[in-house]
Motif scaffolding. Sequence first.
Motif, PDB file in Angstrom:
ATOM      1  N   ARG A  67       2.650   1.685  -3.282  1.00 52.05           N
ATOM      2  CA  ARG A  67       1.711   2.105  -4.323  1.00 52.05           C
ATOM      3  C   ARG A  67       1.350   3.587  -4.168  1.00 52.05           C
ATOM      4  O   ARG A  67       1.279   4.334  -5.130  1.00 52.05           O
ATOM      5  N   LYS A  68       1.158   3.977  -2.882  1.00 51.19           N
ATOM      6  CA  LYS A  68       0.813   5.376  -2.604  1.00 51.19           C
ATOM      7  C   LYS A  68       1.920   6.310  -3.102  1.00 51.19           C
ATOM      8  O   LYS A  68       1.648   7.326  -3.748  1.00 51.19           O
ATOM      9  N   LYS A  94       1.984   6.375  -6.905  1.00 50.23           N
ATOM     10  CA  LYS A  94       0.830   7.094  -7.438  1.00 50.23           C
ATOM     11  C   LYS A  94       1.011   8.606  -7.281  1.00 50.23           C
ATOM     12  O   LYS A  94       0.582   9.388  -8.118  1.00 50.23           O
ATOM     13  N   GLU A  99      -9.977  11.446  -1.874  1.00 46.97           N
ATOM     14  CA  GLU A  99      -9.545  10.094  -2.208  1.00 46.97           C
ATOM     15  C   GLU A  99      -8.127   9.840  -1.707  1.00 46.97           C
ATOM     16  O   GLU A  99      -7.832   8.812  -1.091  1.00 46.97           O
ATOM     17  N   ASP A 100      -7.272  10.825  -1.963  1.00 50.35           N
ATOM     18  CA  ASP A 100      -5.879  10.788  -1.542  1.00 50.35           C
ATOM     19  C   ASP A 100      -5.801  10.565  -0.027  1.00 50.35           C
ATOM     20  O   ASP A 100      -5.091   9.682   0.468  1.00 50.35           O
ATOM     21  N   PHE A 101      -6.602  11.339   0.715  1.00 50.80           N
ATOM     22  CA  PHE A 101      -6.573  11.294   2.180  1.00 50.80           C
ATOM     23  C   PHE A 101      -7.134   9.964   2.701  1.00 50.80           C
ATOM     24  O   PHE A 101      -6.598   9.397   3.652  1.00 50.80           O
ATOM     25  N   ASP A 135      -7.035   7.085   1.248  1.00 52.51           N
ATOM     26  CA  ASP A 135      -5.964   6.105   1.019  1.00 52.51           C
ATOM     27  C   ASP A 135      -4.982   6.107   2.178  1.00 52.51           C
ATOM     28  O   ASP A 135      -4.619   5.074   2.716  1.00 52.51           O
ATOM     29  N   LEU A 136      -4.560   7.327   2.547  1.00 55.28           N
ATOM     30  CA  LEU A 136      -3.566   7.486   3.599  1.00 55.28           C
ATOM     31  C   LEU A 136      -4.120   7.005   4.937  1.00 55.28           C
ATOM     32  O   LEU A 136      -3.442   6.296   5.685  1.00 55.28           O
ATOM     33  N   ARG A 149       0.839  -1.212   0.000  1.00 60.62           N
ATOM     34  CA  ARG A 149       0.000   0.000   0.000  1.00 60.62           C
ATOM     35  C   ARG A 149       0.871   1.258   0.000  1.00 60.62           C
ATOM     36  O   ARG A 149       0.613   2.203  -0.733  1.00 60.62           O
ATOM     37  N   MET A 163      -0.631  17.528   0.965  1.00 50.49           N
ATOM     38  CA  MET A 163      -2.063  17.841   0.768  1.00 50.49           C
ATOM     39  C   MET A 163      -2.410  19.207   1.352  1.00 50.49           C
ATOM     40  O   MET A 163      -3.157  19.983   0.767  1.00 50.49           O
TER      41      MET A 163
END
Lengths: 167, 529
Positions: A6-7, A10, B345-347, B349-350, A3, B298
């Motif tokens: 990938r992050k 990306k 979406e970015d957040f 994921d994190l 993860r 971000m």
Amino acid sequence: MFRIIRKSLKTGKVTGQYPAPTQPQPEVSDTVREKASVLGRSLTIREVDTGSCNGCEMEMNALMNPVYDAERFGIHIAASPRHADALVVTGPVTVNMERALKDVYAATPDPKLVIALGDCACDCGMFKGSYAVTGPVERHIPVDVKIAGCPPRPSEILGALRKVQGR
Amino acid sequence: MVDINEAVRSIQATFGTKIRSADRVREIPVVTAAKQDIPAIASHIHRASDLRGTLSLQWAVDLRPRQAAYRLYYLFTLGRGTWLILMTELSGEDRLFPSITPRIHAAKWYEREIRDMFGLIAEGHPDLRRLVRHEHWPKGTHPLKKDFSWNHLMGRQDGEYHFRQIEGEGVFEVPVGPIHAGIIEPGHFRFSVAGEPIMQLEVRHFWKHRGVEKLFENLMWSEGVALAERVSGDTSFGHSLCYCQAVEALIGVEVPSRAEYLRTFFLELERLHNHIGDVGAICNDAAYALALAHCGRMKERIMQINDSLTGSRFLRGVNVVGGTSVDLSLDGVTMIEHTLKEIQEDFSDLARILFHNASLTDRLETTGVLKERTARDHGVMGVVGRASSIDRDVRRDHPFAAYGHLTFKVPIYRYGDVRARLRVRIDEVHETIGLILQALENLPAGPISTAMSSAPRPGDWALSAVEGWRGEILYFVMAGEEGKVHRCKVRDPSFVIWPAIQFAVLGNIIPDFPLINKSFNLSYAGTDL
């Protein structure tokens, strides 16, 4: 683990993705540049807040994020004045912080630079004359560079620090 | 919900003729009593089962030159958001008033502050050491008295602050500050430890006292916005909005609905970049630098949006009395909607990565627990309160700007540890993005500000509340002669929450203090004023 990788993939590279500074760069005299030249390619900073609204602190912190990444230019933040080449002072000097500022200055090894960051540090800004404010930074310790702005943008701070480095 | 008429009747029934009057000022009931009756009445409002009032603010006003008297106000929040003010007056040479601190813990710092700023002494207060004035301030300097000039030249005297001390074998004191290791504001922390665990922490602040409240009195009421923006830089918009609302209430200006939506939008934008920044910083203090890097990126993106929309990364200059000075274009709206969806979406994921990391959550769980009881006793609210079961949010309980027309959830967690405070922030990031999208979707057309018609009557006052990203910001503004501000009481949520942190750290180890402190992330500038 995947993860995280990938992050990162990306996200890609974000360093340098900021608009160029629009404000004029501060004056850096030759004597200051000469003083800074012994420091070589690195500049280690101790940040001292003597009464700012914490806007300048936020922008100094932003300098260390991946977008500005000041470390790539050899600019570090030290945890103690004893490890610092330069003091970056923010805020008008309040009556309660006057002693602390002088102590920090005395604790910083020579040769040292003092950079006043933000309108408050340069000329007390909105707090000029207040009973609780003793005056701008240069009333208490010698100031080498002044970076104006309320608060100055990180790109402007970075530009000024690079200028001090002679680059 | 507490019925306010019922509450006032119940107080009148209990105290009879001791209640001198019960009026309404702009919907807020003001109960007046003689000073000797204040502790009993305040204690009743605080404890009676049908009232359960939290002391939200206590402040004084020097009424000179119109009247040689001081007025003391006690603001209580009943239930979730019903306001009630208790008031008393000290006339002539009277400098003493009875302390309510022995009965209401939340008054502790307020009464010390009143003593420092006005020279009025709370009789029976258990701790009358100086708070704002450090020991080197000469005797008799009380800046908010009307005969003290704003540009008074301060002398210096010798003096020493006495910290609470714990003595015994193996007890050590660890002084930290005022200058700290990171890029943070100055404050002093005095730990007493025996072995690793903290037995006691005493916070000593007010190093940054700049005289903000006195400077307000030097300004015309229309000029105060810029100063309010500089009370606490990270909350520039929240503070200026709260000040503007108070002044608008005073002069009776109706803010156009487009401006109400824009204010909501900008306030949420401020909340968004601060919360995202805090999530990164909390993880970083548990040595998880990855989160700091991603959140820093971000946050920077949002601050660049702030800059491109308003010309200020801190949203300064946007609020004006009567509305806003900045409008959004259609292109701007599309750009923001697009960017915010990407950030969400970015957040997310994190956040998933964070909570899958056992070594990180291990540091966060059970660290720095603020018990619900302690939080209530101190009147804690905001992000910190919501992580300790305190279900309060001004946006829902006292709707201002456009919040009455928008839907959102208020996240509540029970455990009161660092993880809970992190969770509240992560949940609020999602709510905030939802709020911004709603506000933009429903953005009405029309003007963005109203011209000011009348001036406030001297002696008139108004109170306003805004849910800043830290919590409830309060402004009390009293109009003076010739369009000046007679008194402006500023209360950042940090002032209330700092004393509570002294209890949250007990039993923890000093190396965890930075983490706990960061999870509170309080403003020093907003506290010190």
